[in-house]
Design a protein around this motif. Structure first.
Motif, short mmCIF file in Angstrom:
data_model
loop_
_atom_site.label_atom_id
_atom_site.label_comp_id
_atom_site.label_asym_id
_atom_site.label_seq_id
_atom_site.Cartn_x
_atom_site.Cartn_y
_atom_site.Cartn_z
N SER A 183 4.41 -0.86 -7.20
CA SER A 183 3.40 -0.96 -6.15
C SER A 183 2.06 -0.75 -6.84
O SER A 183 1.47 0.33 -6.79
N VAL A 184 1.63 -1.79 -7.54
CA VAL A 184 0.43 -1.72 -8.38
C VAL A 184 -0.51 -2.86 -8.03
O VAL A 184 -0.11 -3.85 -7.40
N GLU A 185 -1.76 -2.72 -8.46
CA GLU A 185 -2.74 -3.76 -8.18
C GLU A 185 -2.35 -5.08 -8.84
O GLU A 185 -2.41 -6.14 -8.22
N THR A 186 -1.91 -5.01 -10.09
CA THR A 186 -1.52 -6.20 -10.83
C THR A 186 -0.38 -5.86 -11.79
O THR A 186 -0.43 -4.84 -12.47
N ASN A 196 2.78 -4.40 -3.75
CA ASN A 196 1.38 -4.22 -3.40
C ASN A 196 0.61 -5.54 -3.44
O ASN A 196 -0.38 -5.70 -4.14
N GLY A 253 0.76 -1.24 0.00
CA GLY A 253 0.00 0.00 0.00
C GLY A 253 0.79 1.29 0.00
O GLY A 253 0.20 2.36 -0.05
N ASN A 306 6.63 -6.47 -7.24
CA ASN A 306 5.43 -5.71 -6.90
C ASN A 306 5.17 -5.85 -5.40
O ASN A 306 4.84 -6.93 -4.92
#
Length: 127
Positions: free
Chosen positions: A80-83, A110, A24, A108
């Motif tokens: 730092s991304v959703e996907t 996130n 996050g 990643n």
């Protein structure tokens, strides 16, 4: 240090950062913490290393920068991304080609479990 040992150390340091911070945050926070952990762990690490573009034998500074370069061989790209998607993979592959490197890590932060956010990327055109 051989490539597998280097990537193992990088991933170990990334897991430590993720355990302490969780998901996050901004990429820059993870980059700073991972840079700090890697420096403590011992391998040579460079942050925001410029990556020139060679076009028709002319070296152009287009503003590309590798998040981290470890032991002058392993490129670490932090997200730092959703996907993670294809464009993130393409970015690492391009950096590998421009830097004439063989292995990159796309990380990643996130995610709930960091190991699910780590992708090892190989430049198949580099021996």
């Amino acid at each position: 240090m051989i490539e597998n040992q280097i990537t193992e150390r990088i991933i170990g340091c990334a897991i430590k950062v993720h355990q302490n911070l969780g998901p996050g945050l901004l990429e820059s926070a993870y980059q700073e913490c991972l840079f700090y952990e890697l420096k403590k762990a011992g391998p040579k690490v460079q942050k925001e290393k410029p990556l020139p573009l060679i076009y028709e034998e002319v070296k152009l500074d287009c503003g590309y920068r590798m998040d981290l370069l470890v032991e002058d061989t392993i490129i670490v790209e932090i997200k730092s991304v959703e996907t993670l998607n294809d464009i993130h993979l393409a970015q690492v592959l391009t950096y590998l080609k421009l830097n004439d490197s063989k292995i990159g890590l796309l990380i990643n932060f996130n995610v709930l479990q960091l190991i699910k956010g780590v992708k090892r990327v190989i430049n198949k055109y580099k021996n």
